[in-house]
Design a protein around this motif. Structure first.
Motif, mmCIF file in Angstrom:
data_model
loop_
_atom_site.group_PDB
_atom_site.id
_atom_site.type_symbol
_atom_site.label_atom_id
_atom_site.label_comp_id
_atom_site.label_asym_id
_atom_site.label_seq_id
_atom_site.Cartn_x
_atom_site.Cartn_y
_atom_site.Cartn_z
ATOM 1 N N VAL A 110 -7.269 -2.713 -11.690
ATOM 2 C CA VAL A 110 -7.257 -1.434 -10.935
ATOM 3 C C VAL A 110 -8.639 -0.947 -10.950
ATOM 4 O O VAL A 110 -9.384 -0.704 -11.971
ATOM 5 N N ARG A 115 0.960 -1.232 -0.047
ATOM 6 C CA ARG A 115 0.059 0.060 0.079
ATOM 7 C C ARG A 115 0.991 1.006 0.225
ATOM 8 O O ARG A 115 2.132 1.147 0.414
ATOM 9 N N LEU A 175 -10.543 8.055 -9.883
ATOM 10 C CA LEU A 175 -9.186 8.868 -10.266
ATOM 11 C C LEU A 175 -9.662 10.300 -10.509
ATOM 12 O O LEU A 175 -8.740 10.912 -10.982
ATOM 13 N N LEU A 194 2.324 4.539 -9.586
ATOM 14 C CA LEU A 194 1.185 3.406 -9.548
ATOM 15 C C LEU A 194 1.832 2.549 -10.608
ATOM 16 O O LEU A 194 1.752 1.197 -10.438
ATOM 17 N N ILE A 204 -6.015 -3.898 -7.004
ATOM 18 C CA ILE A 204 -5.335 -2.612 -6.972
ATOM 19 C C ILE A 204 -6.466 -1.490 -6.652
ATOM 20 O O ILE A 204 -7.036 -1.236 -7.931
ATOM 21 N N GLY A 258 -2.601 6.752 -1.708
ATOM 22 C CA GLY A 258 -3.674 6.764 -2.607
ATOM 23 C C GLY A 258 -3.841 5.371 -3.447
ATOM 24 O O GLY A 258 -4.711 5.286 -4.464
ATOM 25 N N TYR A 259 -3.246 4.317 -2.921
ATOM 26 C CA TYR A 259 -3.503 2.988 -3.374
ATOM 27 C C TYR A 259 -3.420 2.007 -2.316
ATOM 28 O O TYR A 259 -2.385 2.076 -1.276
ATOM 29 N N VAL A 315 -7.461 2.487 -5.926
ATOM 30 C CA VAL A 315 -6.958 3.557 -6.184
ATOM 31 C C VAL A 315 -7.891 4.827 -5.813
ATOM 32 O O VAL A 315 -9.045 4.953 -6.035
ATOM 33 N N TYR A 316 -7.224 5.854 -5.379
ATOM 34 C CA TYR A 316 -8.014 7.303 -5.393
ATOM 35 C C TYR A 316 -6.980 8.370 -5.481
ATOM 36 O O TYR A 316 -5.785 8.225 -4.966
#
Length: 189
Positions: free
Chosen positions: A95, A46, A99, A81, A61, A49-50, A63-64
């Motif tokens: 993923v 981690r 985003l 990433l 995965i 953001g992921y 994500v933000y």
């Protein structure tokens, strides 16, 4: 097909809403693996953001990326990433997340600078968008947008079916749930 197994995924963003987070913690969201598979999630890594997890032969995965950050910060985020996705090789990768990038390739009516950058980044590292349709994934009083995306490597992407935004389900967030299935074998869409 008899004996054809699949797993269902629910992708969401509670968007810092305590009530939405409480709703998620009540067991209304989860990754359900078929009993025969007994696949368990285990943390892989981690970072900012992921989060990446092993799920059988697949790496998931989440994500933000905040909409308040600029294009150069987004580019740096994607640069960070990329090795996460590459380290997963030879496993198949999904993923998924928010985003805050809009692109016609995943159902947005416009392609913004972040969306173009994300589209090109994904193509270069071998990911394809799995979003289907143009339903908003984020709905606010003044409209909505398609900023929540699901990407996959080709072999696992061929097994993703029934991808859809759950417009009829209350999430207590401005982001809607996304549901999709991953079959044990490739199948048509």
């Amino acid at each position: 097909m008899p004996g054809h197994l699949h797993s269902e995924f629910l992708q969401t963003n509670a968007n810092h809403c305590a009530r939405a987070q409480d709703l998620l913690m009540q067991g209304l969201v989860g990754i359900v693996a078929p009993p025969a598979g007994r696949q368990r999630l285990s943390l892989r890594e981690r970072g900012a953001g992921y989060v990446a997890a092993n799920w059988g032969e697949v790496v998931l995965i989440g994500v933000y990326f905040s909409p308040n950050r600029n294009l150069s910060q987004f580019e740096r985020f994607l640069d960070g990433l990329e090795p996460v996705v590459q380290r997963a090789s030879p496993a198949q990768v999904i993923v998924m997340g928010d985003l805050n990038a809009k692109c016609a390739e995943w159902g947005s009516s416009i392609t913004d600078a972040k969306g173009a950058l994300l589209r090109d980044w994904a193509t270069v590292i071998g990911l394809a968008p799995e979003n289907q349709g143009t339903a908003y994934t984020c709905v606010r009083g003044r409209g909505g947008s398609v900023v929540d995306v699901t990407f996959a490597t080709p072999a696992i992407g061929a097994r993703i079916t029934c991808w859809r935004v759950l417009e009829e389900v209350e999430t207590l967030s401005d982001h809607l749930y996304i549901r999709f299935r991953v079959s044990n074998a490739p199948c048509g869409r």
